[in-house]
Scaffold this motif. Structure first.
Motif, short mmCIF file in Angstrom:
data_model
loop_
_atom_site.label_atom_id
_atom_site.label_comp_id
_atom_site.label_asym_id
_atom_site.label_seq_id
_atom_site.Cartn_x
_atom_site.Cartn_y
_atom_site.Cartn_z
N ARG A 10 0.86 -1.18 0.00
CA ARG A 10 0.00 0.00 0.00
C ARG A 10 0.89 1.22 0.00
O ARG A 10 1.34 1.68 1.04
CB ARG A 10 -0.92 0.03 1.22
CG ARG A 10 -1.92 -1.09 1.31
CD ARG A 10 -2.93 -1.10 0.21
NE ARG A 10 -3.72 0.12 0.18
CZ ARG A 10 -4.64 0.36 -0.72
NH1 ARG A 10 -4.91 -0.51 -1.65
NH2 ARG A 10 -5.30 1.49 -0.69
N THR A 11 1.20 1.72 -1.15
CA THR A 11 2.08 2.86 -1.27
C THR A 11 1.26 4.06 -1.73
O THR A 11 0.56 3.99 -2.73
CB THR A 11 3.19 2.56 -2.31
OG1 THR A 11 3.81 1.33 -1.95
CG2 THR A 11 4.21 3.65 -2.35
N ALA A 12 1.36 5.13 -0.98
CA ALA A 12 0.59 6.34 -1.29
C ALA A 12 0.74 6.78 -2.75
O ALA A 12 -0.25 7.15 -3.37
CB ALA A 12 0.98 7.46 -0.34
N LEU A 14 0.89 5.11 -5.32
CA LEU A 14 0.10 4.25 -6.20
C LEU A 14 -1.40 4.46 -6.04
O LEU A 14 -2.18 4.02 -6.87
CB LEU A 14 0.45 2.77 -5.94
CG LEU A 14 1.90 2.38 -6.19
CD1 LEU A 14 2.13 0.93 -5.80
CD2 LEU A 14 2.29 2.62 -7.63
N ASP A 15 -1.80 5.13 -4.97
CA ASP A 15 -3.23 5.32 -4.72
C ASP A 15 -3.94 6.04 -5.86
O ASP A 15 -5.07 5.71 -6.20
CB ASP A 15 -3.46 6.05 -3.40
CG ASP A 15 -3.21 5.15 -2.19
OD1 ASP A 15 -3.12 3.92 -2.37
OD2 ASP A 15 -3.08 5.70 -1.09
N SER A 16 -3.28 7.02 -6.47
CA SER A 16 -3.93 7.75 -7.57
C SER A 16 -4.20 6.82 -8.75
O SER A 16 -5.23 6.94 -9.42
CB SER A 16 -3.09 8.94 -8.01
OG SER A 16 -1.84 8.52 -8.51
N ARG A 18 -4.65 3.53 -8.45
CA ARG A 18 -5.70 2.62 -8.01
C ARG A 18 -7.09 3.22 -8.24
O ARG A 18 -8.03 2.50 -8.54
CB ARG A 18 -5.52 2.28 -6.53
CG ARG A 18 -4.40 1.35 -6.25
CD ARG A 18 -4.38 0.95 -4.76
NE ARG A 18 -3.22 0.13 -4.50
CZ ARG A 18 -2.09 0.58 -3.95
NH1 ARG A 18 -1.99 1.85 -3.59
NH2 ARG A 18 -1.08 -0.23 -3.76
N GLU A 19 -7.19 4.52 -8.09
CA GLU A 19 -8.48 5.19 -8.30
C GLU A 19 -8.90 5.16 -9.77
O GLU A 19 -10.10 5.20 -10.06
CB GLU A 19 -8.41 6.63 -7.80
CG GLU A 19 -8.32 6.73 -6.29
CD GLU A 19 -8.14 8.15 -5.80
OE1 GLU A 19 -8.36 9.09 -6.59
OE2 GLU A 19 -7.80 8.31 -4.62
N PRO A 22 -10.38 0.83 -10.12
CA PRO A 22 -10.66 0.14 -8.85
C PRO A 22 -10.67 -1.38 -9.03
O PRO A 22 -11.22 -1.90 -9.99
CB PRO A 22 -12.04 0.66 -8.46
CG PRO A 22 -12.16 1.98 -9.16
CD PRO A 22 -11.40 1.81 -10.45
N THR A 73 -3.60 12.44 -14.19
CA THR A 73 -3.22 11.56 -13.09
C THR A 73 -1.98 10.75 -13.45
O THR A 73 -1.04 10.65 -12.66
CB THR A 73 -4.39 10.62 -12.72
OG1 THR A 73 -5.50 11.41 -12.30
CG2 THR A 73 -4.00 9.64 -11.62
N LEU A 103 0.35 -2.62 -8.80
CA LEU A 103 -0.33 -1.94 -7.70
C LEU A 103 -0.43 -2.81 -6.46
O LEU A 103 -0.61 -2.31 -5.36
CB LEU A 103 -1.74 -1.51 -8.14
CG LEU A 103 -1.82 -0.61 -9.37
CD1 LEU A 103 -3.27 -0.34 -9.72
CD2 LEU A 103 -1.06 0.68 -9.15
#
Length: 116
Positions: A10-12, A14-16, A18-19, A22, A73, A103
């Motif tokens: 869970r790397t910050a 990569l969150d963008s 992941r959005e 989903p 993004t 991810l």
């Protein structure tokens, strides 16, 4: 002894990504190497159950996604985090680079950590 079940990556940064897709564990996108914000999401995948099997495409009918928000993004991610070890260049030319970004780790890698 530490915990026996490793946590998924869970790397910050990569969150963008992941959005954008989903449920995806890997994403593939293409970007203009001269302007990262000219980019499109080509595909999203999950890992197969067994190592060596083909990636499982997430087919939501939305790929390729070349929307402005998606391009921005991806461009922001590349400008900051392109050197992360989970980012692989699949193809490179003067006109476009194609990337595959992990991810989440595959389940078989997580299971290997439990056996020790």
């Amino acid at each position: 002894m530490g915990p026996s079940n490793p946590q998924p990556r869970r790397t910050a940064p990569l969150d963008s990504l992941r959005e954008l897709a989903p449920g995806a564990e890997l994403v593939k996108f293409r970007a203009n190497p001269h302007n990262w914000s000219q980019a499109e999401l080509l595909a999203a995948y999950t890992w197969p159950q067994l190592q060596g099997d083909r990636l499982v495409p997430l087919d939501r009918g939305t790929y390729p996604d070349d929307s402005h928000d998606t391009a921005l993004t991806i461009g922001e991610f590349l400008s900051r985090y392109q050197q992360l070890p989970v980012v692989r260049v699949l193809q490179a030319s003067d006109a476009a680079y194609t990337f595959l970004v992990e991810l989440a780790r595959p389940s078989w890698e997580l299971a290997e950590g439990d056996s020790q």
